[in-house]
Scaffold this motif. Structure first.
Motif, PDB file in Angstrom:
ATOM      1  N   ASN A 113       0.809  -1.223   0.000  1.00 38.49           N
ATOM      2  CA  ASN A 113       0.000   0.000   0.000  1.00 38.49           C
ATOM      3  C   ASN A 113       0.844   1.276   0.000  1.00 38.49           C
ATOM      4  N   PRO A 114       1.904   1.364   0.808  1.00 38.48           N
ATOM      5  CA  PRO A 114       2.762   2.542   0.690  1.00 38.48           C
ATOM      6  C   PRO A 114       3.367   2.706  -0.697  1.00 38.48           C
ATOM      7  N   ALA A 115       3.762   1.599  -1.329  1.00 38.86           N
ATOM      8  CA  ALA A 115       4.318   1.691  -2.680  1.00 38.86           C
ATOM      9  C   ALA A 115       3.281   2.239  -3.652  1.00 38.86           C
ATOM     10  N   ARG A 116       2.062   1.748  -3.549  1.00 35.68           N
ATOM     11  CA  ARG A 116       1.002   2.241  -4.438  1.00 35.68           C
ATOM     12  C   ARG A 116       0.705   3.708  -4.170  1.00 35.68           C
ATOM     13  N   TYR A 117       0.666   4.082  -2.899  1.00 32.52           N
ATOM     14  CA  TYR A 117       0.455   5.494  -2.574  1.00 32.52           C
ATOM     15  C   TYR A 117       1.535   6.354  -3.208  1.00 32.52           C
ATOM     16  N   LEU A 118       2.773   5.907  -3.177  1.00 26.28           N
ATOM     17  CA  LEU A 118       3.897   6.665  -3.730  1.00 26.28           C
ATOM     18  C   LEU A 118       3.961   6.588  -5.248  1.00 26.28           C
ATOM     19  N   GLY A 119       3.049   5.827  -5.850  1.00 27.70           N
ATOM     20  CA  GLY A 119       3.035   5.693  -7.300  1.00 27.70           C
ATOM     21  C   GLY A 119       4.125   4.777  -7.828  1.00 27.70           C
ATOM     22  N   ARG A 120       4.621   3.879  -6.982  1.00 28.75           N
ATOM     23  CA  ARG A 120       5.711   2.994  -7.366  1.00 28.75           C
ATOM     24  C   ARG A 120       5.176   1.584  -7.608  1.00 28.75           C
ATOM     25  N   ARG A 121       5.371   1.080  -8.810  1.00 27.22           N
ATOM     26  CA  ARG A 121       5.044  -0.317  -9.109  1.00 27.22           C
ATOM     27  C   ARG A 121       6.235  -1.230  -8.877  1.00 27.22           C
ATOM     28  N   ASP A 122       7.392  -0.637  -8.584  1.00 25.79           N
ATOM     29  CA  ASP A 122       8.613  -1.419  -8.395  1.00 25.79           C
ATOM     30  C   ASP A 122       9.018  -1.479  -6.925  1.00 25.79           C
ATOM     31  N   GLN A 123       8.078  -1.259  -6.020  1.00 23.29           N
ATOM     32  CA  GLN A 123       8.322  -1.390  -4.590  1.00 23.29           C
ATOM     33  C   GLN A 123       7.192  -2.185  -3.969  1.00 23.29           C
ATOM     34  N   GLY A 124       7.471  -2.735  -2.812  1.00 27.29           N
ATOM     35  CA  GLY A 124       6.435  -3.453  -2.076  1.00 27.29           C
ATOM     36  C   GLY A 124       6.165  -4.846  -2.577  1.00 27.29           C
ATOM     37  N   VAL A 125       6.930  -5.299  -3.563  1.00 31.93           N
ATOM     38  CA  VAL A 125       6.776  -6.640  -4.119  1.00 31.93           C
ATOM     39  C   VAL A 125       8.158  -7.257  -4.276  1.00 31.93           C
ATOM     40  N   ILE A 126       8.188  -8.577  -4.402  1.00 34.18           N
ATOM     41  CA  ILE A 126       9.432  -9.287  -4.672  1.00 34.18           C
ATOM     42  C   ILE A 126       9.294  -9.916  -6.044  1.00 34.18           C
ATOM     43  N   ALA A 127       9.805  -9.211  -7.034  1.00 31.80           N
ATOM     44  CA  ALA A 127       9.613  -9.613  -8.419  1.00 31.80           C
ATOM     45  C   ALA A 127      10.716  -9.006  -9.274  1.00 31.80           C
ATOM     46  N   HIS A 128      10.867  -9.530 -10.469  1.00 31.74           N
ATOM     47  CA  HIS A 128      11.862  -9.016 -11.413  1.00 31.74           C
ATOM     48  C   HIS A 128      11.710  -7.511 -11.587  1.00 31.74           C
ATOM     49  N   GLY A 129      12.804  -6.790 -11.450  1.00 30.54           N
ATOM     50  CA  GLY A 129      12.824  -5.354 -11.689  1.00 30.54           C
ATOM     51  C   GLY A 129      12.478  -4.504 -10.490  1.00 30.54           C
ATOM     52  N   ALA A 130      12.011  -5.131  -9.410  1.00 30.27           N
ATOM     53  CA  ALA A 130      11.641  -4.341  -8.234  1.00 30.27           C
ATOM     54  C   ALA A 130      12.887  -3.862  -7.499  1.00 30.27           C
ATOM     55  N   VAL A 131      12.718  -2.777  -6.735  1.00 30.50           N
ATOM     56  CA  VAL A 131      13.805  -2.263  -5.911  1.00 30.50           C
ATOM     57  C   VAL A 131      14.202  -3.325  -4.892  1.00 30.50           C
ATOM     58  N   ALA A 132      15.503  -3.502  -4.694  1.00 28.50           N
ATOM     59  CA  ALA A 132      16.006  -4.541  -3.791  1.00 28.50           C
ATOM     60  C   ALA A 132      16.028  -4.041  -2.355  1.00 28.50           C
ATOM     61  N   ASP A 133      14.840  -3.704  -1.839  1.00 27.30           N
ATOM     62  CA  ASP A 133      14.626  -3.436  -0.422  1.00 27.30           C
ATOM     63  C   ASP A 133      13.946  -4.668   0.146  1.00 27.30           C
ATOM     64  N   LEU A 134      14.664  -5.457   0.937  1.00 26.74           N
ATOM     65  CA  LEU A 134      14.189  -6.767   1.359  1.00 26.74           C
ATOM     66  C   LEU A 134      14.577  -7.026   2.804  1.00 26.74           C
ATOM     67  N   VAL A 135      13.776  -7.852   3.479  1.00 26.97           N
ATOM     68  CA  VAL A 135      14.046  -8.234   4.860  1.00 26.97           C
ATOM     69  C   VAL A 135      13.963  -9.751   4.961  1.00 26.97           C
ATOM     70  N   LEU A 136      15.046 -10.383   5.408  1.00 28.84           N
ATOM     71  CA  LEU A 136      15.100 -11.828   5.587  1.00 28.84           C
ATOM     72  C   LEU A 136      14.825 -12.149   7.049  1.00 28.84           C
ATOM     73  N   LEU A 137      13.791 -12.959   7.290  1.00 27.51           N
ATOM     74  CA  LEU A 137      13.335 -13.280   8.637  1.00 27.51           C
ATOM     75  C   LEU A 137      13.652 -14.731   8.974  1.00 27.51           C
ATOM     76  N   ASP A 138      13.907 -14.980  10.236  1.00 31.19           N
ATOM     77  CA  ASP A 138      14.195 -16.336  10.702  1.00 31.19           C
ATOM     78  C   ASP A 138      12.936 -17.112  11.062  1.00 31.19           C
ATOM     79  N   ALA A 139      11.774 -16.475  10.994  1.00 35.63           N
ATOM     80  CA  ALA A 139      10.519 -17.152  11.329  1.00 35.63           C
ATOM     81  C   ALA A 139       9.400 -16.572  10.468  1.00 35.63           C
ATOM     82  N   ASP A 140       8.295 -17.285  10.424  1.00 31.92           N
ATOM     83  CA  ASP A 140       7.197 -16.983   9.501  1.00 31.92           C
ATOM     84  C   ASP A 140       6.281 -15.893  10.052  1.00 31.92           C
ATOM     85  N   PRO A 141       6.211 -14.725   9.409  1.00 30.84           N
ATOM     86  CA  PRO A 141       5.335 -13.667   9.905  1.00 30.84           C
ATOM     87  C   PRO A 141       3.849 -13.959   9.665  1.00 30.84           C
TER      88      PRO A 141
END
Length: 509
Positions: free
Chosen positions: A419-447
């Motif tokens: 939702n923040p990515a959509r608000y900012l008009g960014r289709r390349d944020q907030g998702v994990i997909a080809h071409g998206a910005v590499a802002d990522l968080v690796l977790l040790d447990a399932d959220p």
């Protein structure tokens, strides 16, 4: 009213020295990174097991099933088996306080890679420049205008140099203020509580003319639905929603409009408005609310509930003064928090008022769930600057409050990512997909099993810079060490900055 403080520039760099800045920390973006065998989770696609995610520079090169995405020779491999990868998180309601110069690092080690500064800030702009030039890693900052309030303003006397707010007495001044703020390159115009209806509409019209989003507080003199119809991009906090959804709206609006509020009287505003807000919440009309929420959703109006702010305001008696996370903050910060709680929040609260406030908070949680169910796009925000709220850490608390309100963990994650990515008009944020910005968080447990697992952070990628477990531990240790360093006397807290969106929640008779 609650007061915030800043440090002068003489204090800046103390934390940087302890952290080993500058230049930037972490593994530099540019080389190929492969996160192998991980469960990928985003609000667009849900959970996908046994995935490989390739990152080159600040972009995701590929993401898909491990059998389809081979790991190239020479890549830096991050083992993702048993781990969960989510997009970087967003705190969409922050204010720079400036007592400690560690906000950017605290955000990123907590996986917060996007923030929105809600009251302008020279220091936020300094951080933004440092981040952009590689001097330090930090979140992407969307920085708004000074607060545009009515005249008299709740800010009068609290911001003598006018660096945080501008007061407007009529539509002409409102339009001029929008033009003045737009000329400084702000990302949006922030509206405030005591704007008259005529001045608010002028802000809306001038912002539209200039192609600039406007958002913030719905003023006391404006209906939520009218603000949404006029194009208000996001509504901040849950204070004003009750009136549009009350069966007793007309009477309560007359009382709110007639309430005498003087210049700089933020504490008085809270004390005066509390009984009306409580009455409006108790006269909540679900049928009417459904119509209001449908209108917000139809207009594409986003809403930032800031539940951790409301919890602090509504239940100060339950604040934990001994949270272990406070070790990352200086004695100046902790002392200010304790002083505000003892002198502003707690005094004068009767048992009846405490019970009312707790009831109101329960109703806020239910309201958040109803907004989500009606399709109103929600975003996570903390109102950093409020007593006992912390950069990065409190965003995870907000996620937990969203789930406590009744949202699913995936919905809560969407409010912090997609939702923040959509608000900012960014289709390349907030998702994990080809071409998206590499802002990522690796977790040790399932959220998705327990939203509190967003705090189980293994590694963070900030635009492709890898902060692994050892580096993350080093940064946190540096921040903790910096918090223990005495500040020069010239750097003592000397001024009020930020946005007292919460002001003083202690309601007195």
């Amino acid at each position: 009213m609650q007061r915030r403080t800043i440090l002068t520039g003489t204090a800046l760099g103390l934390a940087g020295a302890a952290l080993g800045r500058y230049p930037s920390f972490g593994s530099p973006a540019g080389g190929l990174i492969a996160i192998r065998g991980v469960t990928v989770i985003d609000a667009a696609g849900g959970a996908r097991r046994d995935q490989t995610v390739l990152v080159r520079g600040d972009r995701i090169l590929d993401a898909g099933p491990a059998h389809r995405v081979p790991v190239p020779h020479g890549a830096t491999i991050v083992e993702g088996a048993g781990k969960h990868l989510i997009p970087g998180l967003a705190d969409m309601h922050t204010h720079v306080v400036g007592i400690d110069d560690t906000d950017p690092e605290l955000y990123v080690v907590n996986g917060v890679t996007t923030t929105r500064q809600m009251s302008g800030s020279p220091q936020a702009r300094d951080w933004q420049r440092e981040i952009a030039t590689g001097g330090r890693l930090g979140p992407q900052w969307s920085i708004g205008s000074r607060i545009v309030d009515g005249a008299p303003s709740l800010w009068d006397g609290l911001d003598p140099d006018g660096s945080v707010h501008v007061s407007v007495a009529n539509p002409e001044q409102a339009r001029a203020a929008v033009r003045q703020e737009q000329a400084t390159g702000v990302a949006f115009i922030k509206t405030y509580t005591r704007l008259t209806r005529e001045s608010f509409l002028a802000v809306a019209d001038e912002s539209h003319r200039l192609g600039l989003p406007f958002l913030g507080h719905v003023p006391d003199f404006v209906q939520l639905t009218e603000a949404s119809d006029r194009g208000m991009r996001t509504v901040e906090h849950l204070f004003e929603i009750w009136y549009d959804t009350s069966a007793d709206e007309d009477r309560l609006r007359r009382a709110v409009t007639a309430a005498p509020i003087g210049p700089g009287d933020y504490n008085g505003w809270f004390n005066t408005m509390h009984p009306y807000e409580y009455a409006a919440a108790r006269s909540y009309d679900r049928r009417k609310a459904g119509q209001v929420f449908h209108r917000l959703a139809r207009n594409g109006t986003y809403l930032t509930p800031t539940l951790v702010l409301h919890e602090t305001n509504d239940k100060p008696e339950e604040i934990d003064r001994h949270d272990p996370r406070y070790r990352y903050f200086s004695a100046d910060v902790i002392g200010y928090w304790d002083w505000a709680l003892d002198n502003l929040y707690l005094p004068g609260r009767t048992p009846a008022q405490v019970a009312q406030s707790k009831e109101l908070y329960r109703r806020r949680l239910a309201l958040t769930a109803e907004l989500a169910a009606a399709g109103v796009p929600l975003m996570t925000g903390t109102d950093l600057g409020t007593t006992y709220l912390m950069p990065g850490f409190s965003l995870h608390d907000e996620l937990e409050r969203f789930v406590r309100a009744g949202l699913t963990p995936l919905q809560a994650l969407g409010a912090a990512t997609l939702n923040p990515a959509r608000y900012l008009g960014r289709r390349d944020q907030g998702v994990i997909a080809h071409g998206a910005v590499a802002d990522l968080v690796l977790l040790d447990a399932d959220p998705l099993h327990d939203i509190r697992n967003t705090t189980r952070i293994n590694s963070v990628l900030v635009r492709g810079h890898l902060i692994g477990p050892a580096e993350r531990a080093r940064i946190l240790a540096g921040i903790e060490a910096a918090a223990k360093q005495p500040k020069p006397s010239a750097a003592a807290p000397i001024a009020y900055r930020g946005c007292p969106c919460h002001a003083n929640a202690a309601v007195r008779s």
